[in-house]
Design an enzyme around this catalytic site. Structure first.
Site, PDB file in Angstrom:
ATOM      1  CG  ASN A   1      -3.308  -8.844   5.237  1.00  9.92           C
ATOM      2  OD1 ASN A   1      -2.341  -9.172   4.647  1.00  9.92           O
ATOM      3  ND2 ASN A   1      -3.893  -8.085   5.986  1.00  9.92           N
TER       4      ASN A   1
ATOM      5  CE  LYS B   1      -2.953  -5.502   7.549  1.00 13.78           C
ATOM      6  NZ  LYS B   1      -3.545  -4.461   8.081  1.00 13.78           N
TER       7      LYS B   1
ATOM      8  CG  HIS C   1      -8.442  -7.510   5.639  1.00 14.24           C
ATOM      9  ND1 HIS C   1      -8.098  -5.590   5.853  1.00 14.24           N
ATOM     10  CD2 HIS C   1      -7.955  -8.460   7.047  1.00 14.24           C
ATOM     11  CE1 HIS C   1      -7.091  -5.165   6.683  1.00 14.24           C
ATOM     12  NE2 HIS C   1      -7.031  -6.707   7.498  1.00 14.24           N
TER      13      HIS C   1
ATOM     14  CD  GLU D   1      -5.769  -3.165   6.640  1.00 21.85           C
ATOM     15  OE1 GLU D   1      -5.061  -3.166   5.627  1.00 21.85           O
ATOM     16  OE2 GLU D   1      -5.052  -2.823   7.740  1.00 21.85           O
TER      17      GLU D   1
ATOM     18  CD  GLU E   1      -7.784  -9.138  10.726  1.00 17.37           C
ATOM     19  OE1 GLU E   1      -6.791  -9.400  10.795  1.00 17.37           O
ATOM     20  OE2 GLU E   1      -8.315  -8.485   9.836  1.00 17.37           O
TER      21      GLU E   1
ATOM     22  N   GLY F   1      -3.195  -2.593  13.264  1.00 17.44           N
ATOM     23  CA  GLY F   1      -2.410  -1.200  12.837  1.00 17.44           C
ATOM     24  C   GLY F   1      -2.149  -0.419  14.684  1.00 17.44           C
TER      25      GLY F   1
ATOM     26  CB  SER G   1      -2.090  -4.252  17.861  1.00 19.33           C
ATOM     27  OG  SER G   1      -3.172  -3.205  17.032  1.00 19.33           O
TER      28      SER G   1
END
Ligand code: PGA
Length: 245
Positions: free
Chosen positions: A9, A11, A92, A94, A162, A168, A207
């Site tokens: 991904n 992003k 997702h 985010e 996730e 991250g 991660s």
């Protein structure tokens, strides 16, 4: 037996020049016939990525639930298909965090994507506060319940677990914690769609790197990985594909 799936991904990263990274990524995927792999690139890079590595699975990172209309800045499933995408991520964390998307939104997006023949990677994951409060399992159950389409099966849908606090950050849950959530998610899917749940892959994301991929991918009920930062270069991503083989 579910085949392993490794998805990158990108992003909001990448450029036409960075598509060169896809050459070695696609070659590694082709060399490991027992592993499925793909990369979700920014919308503007979908068509050039498909042109660069034909036959390799290029996907989108989001889709709008509507067919068309007055939705400034958004992209429909039909548009993604026309650009050459074969799958899209939905829900997702985010997007949940930055755009306020809900599990119901993810459900509608997944249904719209499937209607147009896109594969779907449906994300779920708890926040750090939810995990600290001992609520991770219940949060995942609720997210799966609200976002899993009724007609879901493994031919088009993949679930991705996730934990938001692992994305991250360089921190990951223990292997036992990952497997525990995956088996709870699978039980919830079985409750919702019966035996079809057995064919639905569950990816872990957050991660994942070349260093931890082999152990995470070898954990019970982990069918693959969704990879952000470590998917941006072939040097970091190819070892994760290899670890899945
Ligand atoms: P990360 O992101 O691998 O950079 O933690 C994972 C994701 O958000 O899909």
């Amino acid at each position: 037996m579910r085949r392993k799936l490794v998805v990158g991904n990108w992003k909001m990263n990448g450029s036409l020049a960075m598509l060169a990274e896809l050459d070695a990524i696609a070659a590694a995927a082709a060399a490991h016939a027992d592993v499925d792999a793909g990369v979700a690139v920014p919308t503007t890079l979908i068509a050039p990525a498909v042109a660069r590595v034909p036959g390799f699975a290029i996907g989108a990172q989001d889709v709008h639930a509507a067919e068309k209309g007055a939705h400034t800045g958004c992209v429909s499933a039909a548009m993604l298909v026309e650009a050459g995408a074969v799958f899209t991520i939905v829900g997702h964390s985010e997007r949940r965090h930055d755009q306020g998307e809900t599990s119901q939104d993810a459900w509608a997006k997944a249904a719209a994507a499937h209607k147009h023949g896109l594969g779907v990677i449906l994300c779920c994951g708890e926040t750090e506060a939810e995990r600290d409060a001992g609520r991770a399992e219940r949060v995942i159950q609720a997210q799966v319940e609200k976002s899993l389409p009724e007609n879901a099966d493994g031919s088009w849908l993949t679930l991705a677990y996730e934990p938001r606090w692992a994305i991250g950050t360089g921190r990951t849950p223990t292997l036992d914690e990952i497997s525990a959530i995956h088996s709870i998610a699978r039980a919830r899917m079985r409750h919702l769609v019966g035996d079809r749940a057995d064919g639905i892959r569950i990816l872990y994301g957050g991660s994942v790197t070349g260093d931890n991929a082999a152990s995470i991918l070898g954990a019970p009920d982990v069918d693959g990985a969704l990879v952000g930062g470590a998917s941006l270069t072939a040097a970091k991503f190819v070892p994760i594909i290899t670890a899945a083989a």
